[in-house]
Design a protein around this motif. Structure first.
Motif, mmCIF file in Angstrom:
data_model
loop_
_atom_site.group_PDB
_atom_site.id
_atom_site.type_symbol
_atom_site.label_atom_id
_atom_site.label_comp_id
_atom_site.label_asym_id
_atom_site.label_seq_id
_atom_site.Cartn_x
_atom_site.Cartn_y
_atom_site.Cartn_z
ATOM 1 N N GLY A 100 0.790 -1.226 0.000
ATOM 2 C CA GLY A 100 0.000 0.000 0.000
ATOM 3 C C GLY A 100 0.820 1.271 0.000
ATOM 4 N N ARG A 127 -5.910 -3.293 -4.804
ATOM 5 C CA ARG A 127 -5.571 -2.347 -3.731
ATOM 6 C C ARG A 127 -6.523 -1.149 -3.757
ATOM 7 N N HIS A 173 -9.885 -2.162 -2.486
ATOM 8 C CA HIS A 173 -9.870 -2.680 -1.113
ATOM 9 C C HIS A 173 -10.429 -4.096 -1.023
ATOM 10 N N LYS A 174 -10.344 -4.852 -2.124
ATOM 11 C CA LYS A 174 -10.776 -6.247 -2.089
ATOM 12 C C LYS A 174 -10.206 -6.975 -3.301
#
Length: 347
Positions: free
Chosen positions: A178, A210, A213-214
């Motif tokens: 990240g 990324r 978020h999944k």
């Protein structure tokens, strides 16, 4: 497109539709089957017979990102596509092979994330080609350098990118950890549509996961020998990001054959264009002419000779493409390579 803008869109085009028709956006395309999203649901669609028969070239087919008019059928579970609405922008390339066909990558995009890895795959000449094609599309280019955790010379490589892409935002990220993603999110604006392009194995799918978020896209390890990846993404698909933007993932490209004309090279090579304004002669070819500011910049170390070579190569490629479009492949080959080359160019 923001939600209120989407509402305005539907209200605007409702005047062009009959009672059975709806407007939606193509979010996935594979082998002639389209997924079309509306405010309330997603339809699986195909071209109507009339629409299919009216198509005369590849660019007329729906692409991911297109807004289309369709008619639901089969108890409101499927859709017949009737037409594609006018596009704001269009990202495309020349289809692989000896022909002269355009291949659409994505439509109605605001920005293109050109993804490259800071490993063996790193190639600034390839980046120039990607930037050129993005400018041709009408969207804004953004360069995303992935796998920064595997590179010991990040600053040096970013400097190289900035040299060949003046004015283009550049970000270095580690998509797995990240790192650098928060900075990249400055380029993600609510309502806008972003397309990702780049070679296979550079980390486009990992970056998508990324940003979403999944885990929605499959990922593969690259080969150790050349750090090339398999085509883990086999189709184009549009996703909605938490920030309210939309992002289109595309299959990796082994090569990018340009599509467009020479006018857009001014944006890609703005440094050379700026130097050329100082040349003694307006039609300077930047070769042996006296008073050539471009050649002087090379002598003084302000410009790399490879950059000028790349500029000339891309212009030749685009010029050839324009000739093939106007005169066909065989006559173009005679113009450029025959005994009278250079003497029968059209004025």
């Amino acid at each position: 497109m923001k939600r209120n803008e989407r509402k305005d869109f539907h209200e605007h085009f409702s005047k062009q539709m009959n009672e059975q028709e709806q407007a939606g956006r193509v979010v996935r395309s594979t082998h002639g089957i389209y997924s079309i999203t509306t405010e309330s649901k997603v339809y699986t669609g195909k071209l109507s017979g009339r629409f299919h028969n009216e198509i005369t070239e590849n660019r007329n087919y729906p692409a991911v990102g297109d807004w289309v008019i369709f008619q639901p059928y089969d108890n409101d579970s499927k859709a017949l596509l009737h037409r594609v609405l006018q596009r704001r922008t269009l990202l495309s390339r020349k289809k692989a092979g000896a022909g002269n066909e355009e291949q659409i990558i994505a439509a109605n995009i605001d920005a293109v994330f050109i993804v490259t890895a800071l490993t063996k795959e790193f190639n600034v000449r390839r980046l120039e080609r990607y930037v050129q094609q993005v400018y041709e599309s009408g969207a804004r280019p953004v360069i995303v350098c992935t796998k920064r955790d595997l590179c010991d010379t990040v600053s040096e490589k970013l400097w190289q990118v900035e040299r060949v892409a003046p004015g283009v935002p550049v970000y270095a990220v580690d998509s797995l950890a990240g790192e650098g993603i928060d900075s990249l999110l400055k380029e993600v604006n609510e309502g806008e549509t972003i397309s990702l392009i780049g070679s296979s194995g550079v980390g486009k799918s990992t970056l998508i996961n990324r940003l979403l978020h999944k885990e929605v896209q499959a990922t593969e390890n690259v080969r150790e020998s050349d750090e090339r990846g398999r085509h883990t993404t086999t189709h184009r698909e549009l996703f909605e990001l938490p920030e309210g933007a939309f992002i289109i993932d595309t299959p990796g490209m082994r090569e990018l054959q340009l599509w467009g004309d020479q006018e857009t090279t001014a944006g890609t090579f703005s440094d050379i264009e700026n130097w050329s304004q100082q040349c003694k002669f307006r039609d300077c070819q930047h070769e042996q002419e006296p008073g050539c500011a471009v050649q002087q910049a090379i002598v003084e170390g302000e410009l790399e000779i490879e950059r000028l070579n790349s500029f000339n190569k891309l212009n030749r490629e685009l010029h050839r493409l324009e000739l093939k479009d106007q005169y066909g492949t065989h006559r173009t080959n005679r113009m450029l390579h025959g005994p009278n080359k250079g003497k029968i160019y059209p004025s």
